[in-house]
Design a protein around this motif. Structure first.
Motif, PDB file in Angstrom:
ATOM      1  N   GLY A  38      77.555  59.321  85.689  1.00 44.81           N
ATOM      2  CA  GLY A  38      77.827  59.202  84.266  1.00 44.81           C
ATOM      3  C   GLY A  38      79.223  58.739  83.934  1.00 44.81           C
ATOM      4  N   LEU A  39      80.040  58.461  84.944  1.00 43.89           N
ATOM      5  CA  LEU A  39      81.436  58.125  84.730  1.00 43.89           C
ATOM      6  C   LEU A  39      81.796  56.800  85.409  1.00 43.89           C
ATOM      7  N   ALA A  40      82.787  56.111  84.816  1.00 39.34           N
ATOM      8  CA  ALA A  40      83.330  54.874  85.377  1.00 39.34           C
ATOM      9  C   ALA A  40      82.193  53.928  85.768  1.00 39.34           C
ATOM     10  N   GLU A  41      82.195  53.427  87.019  1.00 40.58           N
ATOM     11  CA  GLU A  41      81.176  52.459  87.441  1.00 40.58           C
ATOM     12  C   GLU A  41      79.776  53.072  87.536  1.00 40.58           C
ATOM     13  N   HIS A  42      79.687  54.406  87.442  1.00 40.99           N
ATOM     14  CA  HIS A  42      78.384  55.068  87.448  1.00 40.99           C
ATOM     15  C   HIS A  42      77.986  55.563  86.057  1.00 40.99           C
ATOM     16  N   ALA A  43      78.609  54.989  85.027  1.00 36.74           N
ATOM     17  CA  ALA A  43      78.305  55.425  83.656  1.00 36.74           C
ATOM     18  C   ALA A  43      76.837  55.225  83.317  1.00 36.74           C
ATOM     19  N   ASP A  44      76.229  54.140  83.822  1.00 35.10           N
ATOM     20  CA  ASP A  44      74.842  53.851  83.476  1.00 35.10           C
ATOM     21  C   ASP A  44      73.850  54.784  84.154  1.00 35.10           C
ATOM     22  N   ARG A  45      74.321  55.615  85.100  1.00 31.39           N
ATOM     23  CA  ARG A  45      73.433  56.565  85.760  1.00 31.39           C
ATOM     24  C   ARG A  45      73.344  57.893  85.002  1.00 31.39           C
ATOM     25  N   GLY A  46      74.198  58.063  84.015  1.00 31.82           N
ATOM     26  CA  GLY A  46      74.222  59.321  83.285  1.00 31.82           C
ATOM     27  C   GLY A  46      73.219  59.351  82.150  1.00 31.82           C
ATOM     28  N   GLY A  47      72.910  60.564  81.685  1.00 36.31           N
ATOM     29  CA  GLY A  47      72.004  60.744  80.560  1.00 36.31           C
ATOM     30  C   GLY A  47      72.108  62.161  80.049  1.00 36.31           C
ATOM     31  N   PRO A  48      71.337  62.509  79.046  1.00 34.86           N
ATOM     32  CA  PRO A  48      71.398  63.866  78.495  1.00 34.86           C
ATOM     33  C   PRO A  48      71.139  64.949  79.530  1.00 34.86           C
ATOM     34  N   GLU A  49      70.465  64.596  80.626  1.00 37.08           N
ATOM     35  CA  GLU A  49      70.150  65.581  81.667  1.00 37.08           C
ATOM     36  C   GLU A  49      71.281  65.771  82.671  1.00 37.08           C
ATOM     37  N   THR A  50      72.321  64.948  82.606  1.00 37.75           N
ATOM     38  CA  THR A  50      73.430  65.051  83.553  1.00 37.75           C
ATOM     39  C   THR A  50      74.221  66.325  83.283  1.00 37.75           C
ATOM     40  N   ASP A  51      74.359  67.165  84.306  1.00 33.91           N
ATOM     41  CA  ASP A  51      75.025  68.445  84.113  1.00 33.91           C
ATOM     42  C   ASP A  51      75.846  68.797  85.342  1.00 33.91           C
ATOM     43  N   LEU A  52      76.311  70.024  85.396  1.00 33.98           N
ATOM     44  CA  LEU A  52      77.158  70.459  86.509  1.00 33.98           C
ATOM     45  C   LEU A  52      76.416  70.366  87.838  1.00 33.98           C
ATOM     46  N   ASP A  53      75.147  70.732  87.853  1.00 34.43           N
ATOM     47  CA  ASP A  53      74.370  70.619  89.085  1.00 34.43           C
ATOM     48  C   ASP A  53      74.318  69.180  89.580  1.00 34.43           C
ATOM     49  N   THR A  54      74.251  68.233  88.649  1.00 31.60           N
ATOM     50  CA  THR A  54      74.255  66.812  89.029  1.00 31.60           C
ATOM     51  C   THR A  54      75.516  66.474  89.807  1.00 31.60           C
ATOM     52  N   HIS A  55      76.647  66.922  89.321  1.00 31.39           N
ATOM     53  CA  HIS A  55      77.915  66.590  89.968  1.00 31.39           C
ATOM     54  C   HIS A  55      78.091  67.335  91.287  1.00 31.39           C
ATOM     55  N   ILE A  56      77.582  68.552  91.376  1.00 37.01           N
ATOM     56  CA  ILE A  56      77.601  69.248  92.660  1.00 37.01           C
ATOM     57  C   ILE A  56      76.775  68.465  93.681  1.00 37.01           C
ATOM     58  N   ALA A  57      75.600  67.994  93.247  1.00 40.97           N
ATOM     59  CA  ALA A  57      74.745  67.203  94.141  1.00 40.97           C
ATOM     60  C   ALA A  57      75.411  65.883  94.521  1.00 40.97           C
ATOM     61  N   ASP A  58      76.172  65.274  93.603  1.00 36.61           N
ATOM     62  CA  ASP A  58      76.916  64.056  93.933  1.00 36.61           C
ATOM     63  C   ASP A  58      77.838  64.292  95.128  1.00 36.61           C
ATOM     64  N   ILE A  59      78.558  65.392  95.081  1.00 37.56           N
ATOM     65  CA  ILE A  59      79.557  65.677  96.119  1.00 37.56           C
ATOM     66  C   ILE A  59      78.887  66.020  97.442  1.00 37.56           C
ATOM     67  N   THR A  60      77.946  66.943  97.414  1.00 38.89           N
ATOM     68  CA  THR A  60      77.283  67.328  98.663  1.00 38.89           C
ATOM     69  C   THR A  60      76.506  66.154  99.246  1.00 38.89           C
ATOM     70  N   GLY A  61      75.852  65.379  98.388  1.00 37.97           N
ATOM     71  CA  GLY A  61      75.110  64.221  98.872  1.00 37.97           C
ATOM     72  C   GLY A  61      76.010  63.184  99.511  1.00 37.97           C
ATOM     73  N   PHE A  62      77.169  62.949  98.912  1.00 35.51           N
ATOM     74  CA  PHE A  62      78.126  61.981  99.466  1.00 35.51           C
ATOM     75  C   PHE A  62      78.569  62.410 100.867  1.00 35.51           C
TER      76      PHE A  62
END
Length: 244
Positions: A38-62
């Motif tokens: 949902g941020l910067a170059e990934h802005a188009d991936r964000g939506g109303p469902e984007t939440d803290l769990d999304t960002h935790i998954a971003d980090i662990t997935g990376f």
């Protein structure tokens, strides 16, 4: 040499870490800035469902996709929330967690808990009025400066901050942290305190007071709340020292 995963604060992307990452690489480290959904170059991936769990998954997935080991996970500001969640899930992949001008969250805590109720209400109105009900535009710098030091940000760096900022998915502020949220006992714990946070620590404010005690190691950096922009080389030096 260390492997750094650098997670930016609210409204920012990996771009904010570029100068610090470059300085870390010059010292022989692996430095991997991360942009959250949902941020910067990934802005188009964000939506109303984007939440803290999304960002935790971003980090662990990376970390897991890149099969990273002995990771030093670095959180700036808001990123303390998802980094705390990721630190509790990465197991033996994690060697160290570093909080830059921020502190770990506890289970049940959310970003809005750090603000007085009137400020939270104002942010909700802003999201409804100009963020399509789910995005929080970055406030003007004069507003941010009321609670976060702008020290070290000259006109060019302030322009870079404003130009690079994207609206923050508001669900990341409203969702409470769920467990697990505690890294293993052998994980090194580091705090980098800039001007305002240093004052809180030195005053013994209850919330961060335990950060002055082992197993935490503290490094002070005399600059404002965005050290990756105001003092990138100095921040890299401190991070290098923390892993040495």
């Amino acid at each position: 040499m260390a492997t750094f995963v650098l997670v930016p604060g609210a409204w920012l992307g990996a771009w904010a870490w570029e100068d610090t990452a470059r300085a870390l690489r010059e010292r022989g480290h692996t430095a991997l800035p991360l942009t959250l959904t949902g941020l910067a170059e990934h802005a188009d991936r964000g939506g109303p469902e984007t939440d803290l769990d999304t960002h935790i998954a971003d980090i662990t997935g990376f970390v897991e996709r890149n099969d990273l080991r002995d990771v030093t996970l670095v959180a700036h500001s808001y990123a303390a929330a998802p980094v705390t969640g990721a630190a509790g899930r990465l197991g033996d992949r994690l060697e160290r967690v570093v909080y830059v001008d921020s502190a770990p969250f506890t289970v049940g805590m959310r970003m809005l808990d750090l603000m007085p109720p009137q400020s939270s209400d104002q942010l909700r109105r802003q999201v409804d009025a100009s963020g399509d009900g789910w995005r929080l535009p970055m406030p003007p710098l004069e507003v941010l400066g009321l609670s976060s030091s702008l020290d070290g940000l000259d006109e060019g760096r302030r322009d870079a901050l404003l130009t690079g900022a994207t609206p923050q998915p508001f669900g990341t502020f409203t969702q409470r942290l769920d467990g697990p949220a505690e890294p293993g006992p052998d994980v090194d714990r580091v705090l980098v305190a800039c001007h305002d946070f240093k004052g809180l620590l030195d005053a013994g404010v209850p919330m961060p007071a335990y950060l002055n005690q082992p197993p935490w190691r503290r490094f002070d950096l005399p600059t404002g709340h965005w050290p990756m922009l105001s003092a990138p080389a100095e921040l890299a030096r401190v991070l290098d020292k923390a892993v040495s």
